[in-house]
Design a protein around this motif. Structure first.
Motif, PDB file in Angstrom:
ATOM      1  N   ARG A  43       0.836  -1.198   0.000  1.00  0.00           N
ATOM      2  CA  ARG A  43       0.000   0.000   0.000  1.00  0.00           C
ATOM      3  C   ARG A  43       0.881   1.263   0.000  1.00  0.00           C
ATOM      4  O   ARG A  43       0.572   2.242  -0.671  1.00  0.00           O
ATOM      5  CB  ARG A  43      -0.920  -0.056   1.224  1.00  0.00           C
ATOM      6  N   GLU A  44       1.978   1.196   0.739  1.00  0.00           N
ATOM      7  CA  GLU A  44       2.899   2.335   0.788  1.00  0.00           C
ATOM      8  C   GLU A  44       3.499   2.615  -0.598  1.00  0.00           C
ATOM      9  O   GLU A  44       3.639   3.774  -0.996  1.00  0.00           O
ATOM     10  CB  GLU A  44       4.010   2.081   1.798  1.00  0.00           C
ATOM     11  N   GLU A  45       3.841   1.565  -1.342  1.00  0.00           N
ATOM     12  CA  GLU A  45       4.387   1.752  -2.689  1.00  0.00           C
ATOM     13  C   GLU A  45       3.353   2.386  -3.631  1.00  0.00           C
ATOM     14  O   GLU A  45       3.720   3.197  -4.489  1.00  0.00           O
ATOM     15  CB  GLU A  45       4.866   0.423  -3.260  1.00  0.00           C
ATOM     16  N   ILE A  46       2.093   2.016  -3.472  1.00  0.00           N
ATOM     17  CA  ILE A  46       1.043   2.659  -4.279  1.00  0.00           C
ATOM     18  C   ILE A  46       1.041   4.155  -3.996  1.00  0.00           C
ATOM     19  O   ILE A  46       1.028   4.977  -4.918  1.00  0.00           O
ATOM     20  CB  ILE A  46      -0.344   2.043  -3.993  1.00  0.00           C
ATOM     21  N   GLU A  47       1.088   4.513  -2.721  1.00  0.00           N
ATOM     22  CA  GLU A  47       1.006   5.920  -2.316  1.00  0.00           C
ATOM     23  C   GLU A  47       2.272   6.722  -2.625  1.00  0.00           C
ATOM     24  O   GLU A  47       2.187   7.878  -3.029  1.00  0.00           O
ATOM     25  CB  GLU A  47       0.699   6.020  -0.817  1.00  0.00           C
ATOM     26  N   THR A  48       3.447   6.106  -2.447  1.00  0.00           N
ATOM     27  CA  THR A  48       4.694   6.878  -2.537  1.00  0.00           C
ATOM     28  C   THR A  48       5.431   6.733  -3.858  1.00  0.00           C
ATOM     29  O   THR A  48       6.298   7.549  -4.161  1.00  0.00           O
ATOM     30  CB  THR A  48       5.655   6.497  -1.387  1.00  0.00           C
ATOM     31  N   VAL A  49       5.115   5.686  -4.647  1.00  0.00           N
ATOM     32  CA  VAL A  49       5.796   5.481  -5.927  1.00  0.00           C
ATOM     33  C   VAL A  49       4.791   5.519  -7.080  1.00  0.00           C
ATOM     34  O   VAL A  49       4.923   6.332  -7.999  1.00  0.00           O
ATOM     35  CB  VAL A  49       6.573   4.137  -5.939  1.00  0.00           C
ATOM     36  N   PHE A  50       3.790   4.640  -7.044  1.00  0.00           N
ATOM     37  CA  PHE A  50       2.882   4.485  -8.178  1.00  0.00           C
ATOM     38  C   PHE A  50       2.076   5.753  -8.446  1.00  0.00           C
ATOM     39  O   PHE A  50       2.031   6.236  -9.587  1.00  0.00           O
ATOM     40  CB  PHE A  50       1.948   3.291  -7.934  1.00  0.00           C
ATOM     41  N   LEU A  51       1.418   6.296  -7.426  1.00  0.00           N
ATOM     42  CA  LEU A  51       0.584   7.486  -7.646  1.00  0.00           C
ATOM     43  C   LEU A  51       1.389   8.719  -8.052  1.00  0.00           C
ATOM     44  O   LEU A  51       0.967   9.453  -8.953  1.00  0.00           O
ATOM     45  CB  LEU A  51      -0.290   7.765  -6.423  1.00  0.00           C
ATOM     46  N   PRO A  52       2.563   8.973  -7.454  1.00  0.00           N
ATOM     47  CA  PRO A  52       3.367  10.104  -7.949  1.00  0.00           C
ATOM     48  C   PRO A  52       3.817   9.917  -9.399  1.00  0.00           C
ATOM     49  O   PRO A  52       3.853  10.891 -10.164  1.00  0.00           O
ATOM     50  CB  PRO A  52       4.560  10.148  -6.988  1.00  0.00           C
ATOM     51  N   ARG A  53       4.157   8.698  -9.796  1.00  0.00           N
ATOM     52  CA  ARG A  53       4.526   8.456 -11.199  1.00  0.00           C
ATOM     53  C   ARG A  53       3.332   8.709 -12.108  1.00  0.00           C
ATOM     54  O   ARG A  53       3.477   9.319 -13.169  1.00  0.00           O
ATOM     55  CB  ARG A  53       5.057   7.032 -11.385  1.00  0.00           C
ATOM     56  N   LEU A  54       2.170   8.222 -11.698  1.00  0.00           N
ATOM     57  CA  LEU A  54       0.959   8.475 -12.479  1.00  0.00           C
ATOM     58  C   LEU A  54       0.720   9.972 -12.616  1.00  0.00           C
ATOM     59  O   LEU A  54       0.437  10.475 -13.713  1.00  0.00           O
ATOM     60  CB  LEU A  54      -0.241   7.780 -11.832  1.00  0.00           C
ATOM     61  N   ALA A  55       0.844  10.711 -11.531  1.00  0.00           N
ATOM     62  CA  ALA A  55       0.630  12.161 -11.563  1.00  0.00           C
ATOM     63  C   ALA A  55       1.606  12.860 -12.502  1.00  0.00           C
ATOM     64  O   ALA A  55       1.263  13.871 -13.124  1.00  0.00           O
ATOM     65  CB  ALA A  55       0.738  12.738 -10.154  1.00  0.00           C
ATOM     66  N   ALA A  56       2.818  12.328 -12.630  1.00  0.00           N
ATOM     67  CA  ALA A  56       3.844  12.957 -13.473  1.00  0.00           C
ATOM     68  C   ALA A  56       3.443  12.970 -14.944  1.00  0.00           C
ATOM     69  O   ALA A  56       3.743  13.927 -15.661  1.00  0.00           O
ATOM     70  CB  ALA A  56       5.181  12.243 -13.298  1.00  0.00           C
ATOM     71  N   TYR A  57       2.775  11.913 -15.424  1.00  0.00           N
ATOM     72  CA  TYR A  57       2.419  11.871 -16.846  1.00  0.00           C
ATOM     73  C   TYR A  57       0.934  12.065 -17.120  1.00  0.00           C
ATOM     74  O   TYR A  57       0.527  12.170 -18.280  1.00  0.00           O
ATOM     75  CB  TYR A  57       2.938  10.593 -17.521  1.00  0.00           C
ATOM     76  N   ALA A  58       0.133  12.130 -16.091  1.00  0.00           N
ATOM     77  CA  ALA A  58      -1.310  12.269 -16.284  1.00  0.00           C
ATOM     78  C   ALA A  58      -1.648  13.585 -16.986  1.00  0.00           C
ATOM     79  O   ALA A  58      -1.182  14.651 -16.587  1.00  0.00           O
ATOM     80  CB  ALA A  58      -2.031  12.187 -14.944  1.00  0.00           C
ATOM     81  N   ASN A  59      -2.431  13.485 -18.031  1.00  0.00           N
ATOM     82  CA  ASN A  59      -2.943  14.651 -18.743  1.00  0.00           C
ATOM     83  C   ASN A  59      -4.288  14.241 -19.338  1.00  0.00           C
ATOM     84  O   ASN A  59      -4.347  13.737 -20.471  1.00  0.00           O
ATOM     85  CB  ASN A  59      -1.971  15.091 -19.835  1.00  0.00           C
ATOM     86  N   PRO A  60      -5.366  14.399 -18.567  1.00  0.00           N
ATOM     87  CA  PRO A  60      -6.675  13.928 -19.027  1.00  0.00           C
ATOM     88  C   PRO A  60      -7.102  14.505 -20.377  1.00  0.00           C
ATOM     89  O   PRO A  60      -7.734  13.815 -21.167  1.00  0.00           O
ATOM     90  CB  PRO A  60      -7.631  14.370 -17.917  1.00  0.00           C
ATOM     91  N   ALA A  61      -6.725  15.739 -20.659  1.00  0.00           N
ATOM     92  CA  ALA A  61      -7.120  16.360 -21.930  1.00  0.00           C
ATOM     93  C   ALA A  61      -6.522  15.620 -23.123  1.00  0.00           C
ATOM     94  O   ALA A  61      -7.142  15.543 -24.189  1.00  0.00           O
ATOM     95  CB  ALA A  61      -6.706  17.830 -21.948  1.00  0.00           C
ATOM     96  N   LEU A  62      -5.316  15.066 -22.950  1.00  0.00           N
ATOM     97  CA  LEU A  62      -4.651  14.326 -24.028  1.00  0.00           C
ATOM     98  C   LEU A  62      -4.917  12.823 -23.945  1.00  0.00           C
ATOM     99  O   LEU A  62      -4.484  12.069 -24.814  1.00  0.00           O
ATOM    100  CB  LEU A  62      -3.147  14.582 -23.991  1.00  0.00           C
ATOM    101  N   GLY A  63      -5.565  12.381 -22.870  1.00  0.00           N
ATOM    102  CA  GLY A  63      -5.829  10.963 -22.676  1.00  0.00           C
ATOM    103  C   GLY A  63      -4.702  10.235 -21.973  1.00  0.00           C
ATOM    104  O   GLY A  63      -4.774   9.025 -21.785  1.00  0.00           O
ATOM    105  N   TRP A  64      -3.654  10.947 -21.545  1.00  0.00           N
ATOM    106  CA  TRP A  64      -2.530  10.327 -20.879  1.00  0.00           C
ATOM    107  C   TRP A  64      -2.904   9.996 -19.445  1.00  0.00           C
ATOM    108  O   TRP A  64      -3.489  10.808 -18.733  1.00  0.00           O
ATOM    109  CB  TRP A  64      -1.319  11.236 -20.853  1.00  0.00           C
ATOM    110  N   GLY A  65      -2.572   8.795 -19.035  1.00  0.00           N
ATOM    111  CA  GLY A  65      -2.854   8.362 -17.672  1.00  0.00           C
ATOM    112  C   GLY A  65      -3.217   6.895 -17.673  1.00  0.00           C
ATOM    113  O   GLY A  65      -2.828   6.142 -18.562  1.00  0.00           O
ATOM    114  N   LEU A  66      -3.965   6.490 -16.659  1.00  0.00           N
ATOM    115  CA  LEU A  66      -4.479   5.137 -16.575  1.00  0.00           C
ATOM    116  C   LEU A  66      -5.987   5.179 -16.757  1.00  0.00           C
ATOM    117  O   LEU A  66      -6.664   6.031 -16.188  1.00  0.00           O
ATOM    118  CB  LEU A  66      -4.165   4.503 -15.212  1.00  0.00           C
ATOM    119  N   TRP A  67      -6.477   4.228 -17.532  1.00  0.00           N
ATOM    120  CA  TRP A  67      -7.906   4.120 -17.805  1.00  0.00           C
ATOM    121  C   TRP A  67      -8.418   2.802 -17.245  1.00  0.00           C
ATOM    122  O   TRP A  67      -7.973   1.736 -17.669  1.00  0.00           O
ATOM    123  CB  TRP A  67      -8.162   4.209 -19.312  1.00  0.00           C
TER     124      TRP A  67
END
Length: 177
Positions: A43-67
């Protein structure tokens, strides 16, 4: 950006509020086998690694992220499709080459859902003018390679891929649409 439903699936943009779903998916050693040798994500890895990485490339307007991929007939979430520029976490990201990736609950493997979902996302992105798509996996991940081929991707090259959390020899499959 929104993506149209496919025959059996619908899509929802994943935000940090869905950490429980991301963690749940990573609790199957077989799901994680070709990602990190089968180690369950904490759970800690989701919060401290996975979600920050997702936030780094997330761009909903371009469709970038996880669906999130959801079965239309039951509303059950079964996995996700990743959309980001190829090589995003390297020194040479390619914004004109979109990387597609996938992770699905094991109970839904072998039913064509990953191919259907990735194809639906790819086709939606292609309608915006994006013409190159790539996917990356470990050379022994025959199931993911089969999905890449079903999508019409062909072997491009092998490379040593390294970023802050991943360091492996991978194969790259690509397609221009």
């Amino acid at each position: 950006m929104e993506f149209a439903d496919t025959e059996r699936l619908k899509f929802s943009y994943i935000t940090a509020d869905e950490a429980d779903f991301l963690w749940e998916l990573d609790q199957d050693e077989e799901v994680m086998k070709h990602l990190n040798g089968g180690v369950k994500t904490t759970r800690e890895e989701i919060e401290t690694v996975f979600l920050p990485r997702l936030a780094a490339y997330a761009n909903p307007a371009l469709g970038w992220g996880l669906w999130k991929v959801i079965l239309k007939d039951s509303d059950e979430p079964i996995g996700w499709i990743l959309v980001r520029p190829y090589g995003f976490f390297t020194s040479h990201p390619e914004v004109d080459n979109i990387e597609l990736g996938w992770r699905f609950k094991r109970a839904f493997w072998g039913k064509g859902y990953a191919t259907e979902a990735a194809q639906g996302i790819r086709d939606g992105l292609a309608s915006t003018g994006i013409s190159k798509f790539s996917a990356v996996t470990l050379p022994e991940n025959e199931n993911s390679i089969a999905i890449m081929k079903k999508l019409g991707m062909t072997y491009s090259h092998s490379q040593f891929y390294e970023d802050s959390v991943f360091s492996e020899d991978v194969v790259v499959y690509s397609q221009c649409v």
